[in-house]
Structure formats: C-alpha cells, structure tokens
Design a protein around this motif. Sequence first.
Motif, PDB file in Angstrom:
ATOM      1  N   VAL A 191       1.862  -8.060  -4.434  1.00 35.85           N
ATOM      2  CA  VAL A 191       2.895  -8.595  -5.322  1.00 35.85           C
ATOM      3  C   VAL A 191       3.008  -7.679  -6.544  1.00 35.85           C
ATOM      4  CG1 VAL A 191       2.743 -10.916  -4.381  1.00 35.85           C
ATOM      5  CG2 VAL A 191       1.252 -10.309  -6.297  1.00 35.85           C
ATOM      6  N   ASP A 192       3.192  -8.228  -7.725  1.00 40.13           N
ATOM      7  CA  ASP A 192       3.286  -7.384  -8.923  1.00 40.13           C
ATOM      8  C   ASP A 192       3.002  -8.254 -10.142  1.00 40.13           C
ATOM      9  OD1 ASP A 192       5.545  -8.815  -9.619  1.00 40.13           O
ATOM     10  OD2 ASP A 192       6.889  -7.426  -8.637  1.00 40.13           O
ATOM     11  N   GLY A 205      -0.395  -3.061 -11.310  1.00 41.35           N
ATOM     12  CA  GLY A 205       0.398  -2.786 -12.520  1.00 41.35           C
ATOM     13  C   GLY A 205       1.170  -1.502 -12.295  1.00 41.35           C
ATOM     14  N   ALA A 206       1.080  -0.569 -13.237  1.00 35.26           N
ATOM     15  CA  ALA A 206       1.763   0.715 -13.082  1.00 35.26           C
ATOM     16  C   ALA A 206       0.836   1.662 -12.317  1.00 35.26           C
ATOM     17  CB  ALA A 206       2.104   1.282 -14.455  1.00 35.26           C
ATOM     18  N   ILE A 207       1.167   1.899 -11.061  1.00 34.55           N
ATOM     19  CA  ILE A 207       0.293   2.735 -10.204  1.00 34.55           C
ATOM     20  C   ILE A 207       0.996   4.060  -9.874  1.00 34.55           C
ATOM     21  CG2 ILE A 207      -1.092   2.826  -8.091  1.00 34.55           C
ATOM     22  CD1 ILE A 207      -1.910   0.506  -9.984  1.00 34.55           C
ATOM     23  N   ILE A 208       2.095   3.975  -9.109  1.00 36.59           N
ATOM     24  CA  ILE A 208       2.886   5.185  -8.839  1.00 36.59           C
ATOM     25  C   ILE A 208       4.328   4.873  -9.210  1.00 36.59           C
ATOM     26  CG2 ILE A 208       3.477   7.006  -7.200  1.00 36.59           C
ATOM     27  CD1 ILE A 208       1.614   5.926  -5.221  1.00 36.59           C
ATOM     28  N   ILE A 235      12.479  -8.594   3.374  1.00 37.08           N
ATOM     29  CA  ILE A 235      11.275  -7.746   3.416  1.00 37.08           C
ATOM     30  C   ILE A 235      10.093  -8.416   2.719  1.00 37.08           C
ATOM     31  CG2 ILE A 235      10.283  -5.544   2.643  1.00 37.08           C
ATOM     32  CD1 ILE A 235      13.009  -4.284   3.089  1.00 37.08           C
ATOM     33  N   ILE A 255       0.913   3.808  -1.852  1.00 38.92           N
ATOM     34  CA  ILE A 255      -0.221   2.868  -1.912  1.00 38.92           C
ATOM     35  C   ILE A 255      -0.671   2.462  -0.504  1.00 38.92           C
ATOM     36  CG2 ILE A 255      -0.844   0.502  -2.567  1.00 38.92           C
ATOM     37  CD1 ILE A 255       0.801   0.950  -5.171  1.00 38.92           C
ATOM     38  N   VAL A 294       5.218   1.602  10.082  1.00 37.49           N
ATOM     39  CA  VAL A 294       6.098   2.454   9.288  1.00 37.49           C
ATOM     40  C   VAL A 294       7.550   2.185   9.707  1.00 37.49           C
ATOM     41  CG1 VAL A 294       4.422   4.339   9.043  1.00 37.49           C
ATOM     42  CG2 VAL A 294       6.057   4.393  10.935  1.00 37.49           C
ATOM     43  N   ALA A 319       8.917  -0.010  12.995  1.00 38.26           N
ATOM     44  CA  ALA A 319       9.949  -1.060  12.994  1.00 38.26           C
ATOM     45  C   ALA A 319      10.700  -1.037  11.672  1.00 38.26           C
ATOM     46  CB  ALA A 319       9.316  -2.438  13.192  1.00 38.26           C
ATOM     47  N   ASN A 364      10.049   4.958   8.350  1.00 33.66           N
ATOM     48  CA  ASN A 364      10.364   6.393   8.436  1.00 33.66           C
ATOM     49  C   ASN A 364       9.133   7.296   8.404  1.00 33.66           C
ATOM     50  OD1 ASN A 364      13.134   5.844   8.417  1.00 33.66           O
ATOM     51  ND2 ASN A 364      13.170   5.769   6.175  1.00 33.66           N
ATOM     52  N   VAL A 421      10.793  -2.938  -1.135  1.00 40.56           N
ATOM     53  CA  VAL A 421      11.904  -2.160  -1.695  1.00 40.56           C
ATOM     54  C   VAL A 421      11.934  -2.432  -3.194  1.00 40.56           C
ATOM     55  CG1 VAL A 421      13.500  -1.806   0.214  1.00 40.56           C
ATOM     56  CG2 VAL A 421      13.425  -4.036  -0.902  1.00 40.56           C
ATOM     57  N   GLY A 451       4.277  -0.940   6.037  1.00 45.37           N
ATOM     58  CA  GLY A 451       4.558   0.156   5.092  1.00 45.37           C
ATOM     59  C   GLY A 451       3.309   0.932   4.735  1.00 45.37           C
ATOM     60  N   TYR A 461      14.511  -8.150  -6.859  1.00 46.45           N
ATOM     61  CA  TYR A 461      13.129  -7.737  -6.577  1.00 46.45           C
ATOM     62  C   TYR A 461      12.126  -8.768  -7.121  1.00 46.45           C
ATOM     63  CZ  TYR A 461       8.709  -5.296  -7.145  1.00 46.45           C
ATOM     64  OH  TYR A 461       7.378  -4.990  -7.127  1.00 46.45           O
TER      65      TYR A 461
HETATM   66  N1  LIG Z   1       3.922   1.602  -7.038  1.00 49.39           N
HETATM   67  C1  LIG Z   1       3.502   0.763  -7.986  1.00 49.39           C
HETATM   68  O1  LIG Z   1       3.099   1.190  -9.082  1.00 49.39           O
HETATM   69  C2  LIG Z   1       3.521  -0.737  -7.725  1.00 49.39           C
HETATM   70  C3  LIG Z   1       3.528  -1.624  -8.814  1.00 49.39           C
HETATM   71  C4  LIG Z   1       3.558  -3.001  -8.560  1.00 49.39           C
HETATM   72  C5  LIG Z   1       3.556  -3.481  -7.260  1.00 49.39           C
HETATM   73  N2  LIG Z   1       3.550  -2.600  -6.219  1.00 49.39           N
HETATM   74  C6  LIG Z   1       3.569  -3.131  -4.846  1.00 49.39           C
HETATM   75  O2  LIG Z   1       2.591  -2.469  -4.066  1.00 49.39           O
HETATM   76  C7  LIG Z   1       3.096  -2.219  -2.751  1.00 49.39           C
HETATM   77  C8  LIG Z   1       3.044  -0.724  -2.446  1.00 49.39           C
HETATM   78  O3  LIG Z   1       3.781  -0.026  -3.450  1.00 49.39           O
HETATM   79  P1  LIG Z   1       4.501   1.370  -3.143  1.00 49.39           P
HETATM   80  O4  LIG Z   1       5.137   1.798  -4.406  1.00 49.39           O
HETATM   81  O5  LIG Z   1       3.546   2.260  -2.429  1.00 49.39           O
HETATM   82  O6  LIG Z   1       5.625   0.849  -2.108  1.00 49.39           O
HETATM   83  P2  LIG Z   1       6.966   1.581  -1.647  1.00 49.39           P
HETATM   84  O7  LIG Z   1       6.732   3.045  -1.589  1.00 49.39           O
HETATM   85  O8  LIG Z   1       8.107   1.120  -2.509  1.00 49.39           O
HETATM   86  O9  LIG Z   1       7.224   0.950  -0.204  1.00 49.39           O
HETATM   87  C9  LIG Z   1       6.203   0.929   0.791  1.00 49.39           C
HETATM   88  C10 LIG Z   1       6.811   1.107   2.168  1.00 49.39           C
HETATM   89  O10 LIG Z   1       7.700   0.041   2.482  1.00 49.39           O
HETATM   90  C11 LIG Z   1       8.368   0.483   3.643  1.00 49.39           C
HETATM   91  N3  LIG Z   1       9.698  -0.128   3.793  1.00 49.39           N
HETATM   92  C12 LIG Z   1      10.695  -0.223   2.884  1.00 49.39           C
HETATM   93  N4  LIG Z   1      11.797  -0.771   3.461  1.00 49.39           N
HETATM   94  C13 LIG Z   1      11.482  -1.000   4.760  1.00 49.39           C
HETATM   95  C14 LIG Z   1      12.197  -1.528   5.879  1.00 49.39           C
HETATM   96  N5  LIG Z   1      13.474  -1.921   5.812  1.00 49.39           N
HETATM   97  N6  LIG Z   1      11.552  -1.631   7.061  1.00 49.39           N
HETATM   98  C15 LIG Z   1      10.279  -1.221   7.173  1.00 49.39           C
HETATM   99  N7  LIG Z   1       9.538  -0.709   6.164  1.00 49.39           N
HETATM  100  C16 LIG Z   1      10.151  -0.597   4.974  1.00 49.39           C
HETATM  101  C17 LIG Z   1       8.530   2.010   3.554  1.00 49.39           C
HETATM  102  O11 LIG Z   1       8.045   2.551   4.778  1.00 49.39           O
HETATM  103  P3  LIG Z   1       8.513   4.008   5.328  1.00 49.39           P
HETATM  104  O12 LIG Z   1       8.083   5.000   4.291  1.00 49.39           O
HETATM  105  O13 LIG Z   1       7.765   4.148   6.605  1.00 49.39           O
HETATM  106  O14 LIG Z   1      10.003   3.972   5.507  1.00 49.39           O
HETATM  107  C18 LIG Z   1       7.661   2.354   2.351  1.00 49.39           C
HETATM  108  O15 LIG Z   1       6.860   3.499   2.518  1.00 49.39           O
HETATM  109  C19 LIG Z   1       4.514  -2.785  -2.709  1.00 49.39           C
HETATM  110  O16 LIG Z   1       4.505  -4.066  -2.144  1.00 49.39           O
HETATM  111  C20 LIG Z   1       4.914  -2.844  -4.178  1.00 49.39           C
HETATM  112  O17 LIG Z   1       5.862  -3.850  -4.463  1.00 49.39           O
HETATM  113  C21 LIG Z   1       3.546  -1.241  -6.426  1.00 49.39           C
END
Ligand SMILES: NC(=O)c1ccc[n+]([C@@H]2O[C@H](COP(=O)([O-])OP(=O)(O)OC[C@H]3O[C@@H](n4cnc5c(N)ncnc54)[C@H](OP(=O)(O)O)[C@@H]3O)[C@@H](O)[C@H]2O)c1
Length: 247
Positions: free
Chosen positions: A145-146, A189-192, A118, A15, A34, A63, A36, A98, A10, A159
Amino acid sequence: MAKPVVFITGGGRRIGAAISSMLMDSGYFVLIHVRNSIDEAQAIISAYSEANNGEISGDIIRADLVNDDISELVATVANHPKVIEYGGLFGLINNASVYQPISFEELTFEEFKKNFTIHVEVPFLLTKGLYEQLKTKSGSIIGLVDTSQGRAWQDLTHYTSSKNALRQMMINLAGDLHPHVRVNCIAPGAIISADWEIEHFASVLEKVPMGRSGEPKDIASAAKFLLESEHISGQIINVDGGWTLVE
Ligand SMILES: NC(=O)c1ccc[n+]([C@@H]2O[C@H](COP(=O)([O-])OP(=O)(O)OC[C@H]3O[C@@H](n4cnc5c(N)ncnc54)[C@H](OP(=O)(O)O)[C@@H]3O)[C@@H](O)[C@H]2O)c1
C-alpha cells in the motif's frame, strides 16, 4: 525438499524485483508475474542460477491485470508444477501498481476503474482463487500500500482511493481468513521516484527523519519478515524512514 513457493505480481522490476531477488536468495521458489518486464524477470532468475550452480528458483508468469482473464492467471499459478510439488502456496504478494497523476477535470471513469481493478479487484480475485493453496501451507498474503491514508495527494484521487481500499480489504481479510492464512501490508514511503515526480520526491526527502529515500531492499526485507512471522496478522508496516511521524 520442495521449496516454499511465493507468487508476486509486478515482480520483474523496481521494488518487485528486489522482493523477488531477496526471496530467491532466502530459499524460496518465486513465481514472478509480469506484464512487460519479461527480460528483467529473466535476469533475476538467471542471476540466482549463475550464483547457485545452475539451480532455477523462479519462473515467469505473464498477464495484463486489466485486460486478461484473471481466472486463467489463477489457474496457471494453482497448477504450476512447483506449487503442486510443494503442495500449495506459501505467499501471495500484491505488488503490481499504477501511479500517474491526472487532474480531476481530466480523470475519466475508465482510468478511475483501472486503478481499482489493479489495486483492489485483482488482489481480491487472487485471494479468492488461491485461498485453498495458501490455506494448505498456512501461508500469508501481503499487500503493498502506501502512506496516503487520510491525506490528499494532488491529482491522485484514483490512486489513493484504490490503494486505501486495498489497505482496508487486507485488514478485513486478516480477520476473515484467520487462523488459516495471515494477511498484512507494507506501506512504503519515498523509495523510488516515478519519472514525473522527481522534484516532489526530493522535497519529500527533506522532511523524512532518516534524511534519505528508502531502498527497494528495505521493502524486500519487510516482505520476508512478514512471510516468516507466524504470529503477525492484520498489521501495516510503514517502511518510510519515519515520514508518517512528521506529516
Ligand atoms: N516506489 C515507491 O517509492 C513507492 C511508494 C509507496 C508505495 N509503493 C508501492 O510499492 C509497490 C511497488 O512500487 P513500484 O514503484 O516498484 O511499482 P511500479 O513500478 O509502479 O509498478 C510495479 C509493476 O506493476 C506492474 N503493472 C502495472 N500495470 C499492470 C497491468 N495492467 N498488468 C500487469 N502488471 C501491471 C508493472 O509490471 P511490468 O513492468 O511487468 O509491466 C510494474 O513493473 C506498488 O504497489 C506501489 O504502489 C511504492
């Protein structure tokens, strides 16, 4: 000289994109998985190339982690020309995720299992399949993780339970894989914000001691630090602006 190779799931957007980009800028060859986000991943590779006299420091591997055969993904990584040239793999970053709320009444077992596929099964299969490549380069594994451990996040049982299974699996693997391969986690933590949680995200930020959200580059810096810290294994770094201090 061959560059150290890192494989990130991903890694095309949000991130993951910040991690892919920072690692390229830091001298790594990044295999960006990736589902998508092919165009976004290509843009990261092209941006690096344009800034570095046409040098290519990444490749895209596509994949679907739920529906495709993970052994084929493992074979693609293990047999990638850059992995062969480097003689192994320096890093595996389990970032794909997800994150969608579903009330308990509406949560199906299929959706529950998808989260475990996943967040837990795929990282397990990638670790099994790429262990020899990681071992030869004294590489390391990072799990994203989180901060949900021990908490109830509304409508996110699927989740949080799977993310905390990943957290525990990574820690146990750190014990099992030493001294050959280090294993660590980053807990953002809270990033995006996700699209559906914008209001909730804003209310969280009011509590965060740093008074703001983190940035994807904060997570990328932690990933680079863990990849390069040869005496750190079995650790979870909270990159959360102090949120866990007050919750
Ligand atoms: N965002 C935050 O503030 C936050 C907070 C706590 C933890 N985290 C952790 O940090 C990591 C990155 O966060 P994020 O928000 O950037 O993640 P995200 O956008 O939710 O997901 C990252 C990527 O996972 C891929 N993905 C989802 N389902 C898939 C599938 N079936 N097969 C293949 N790839 C799949 C997608 O790839 P494609 O775009 O190529 O489809 C997506 O771009 C994650 O593990 C998340 O749990 C994030």
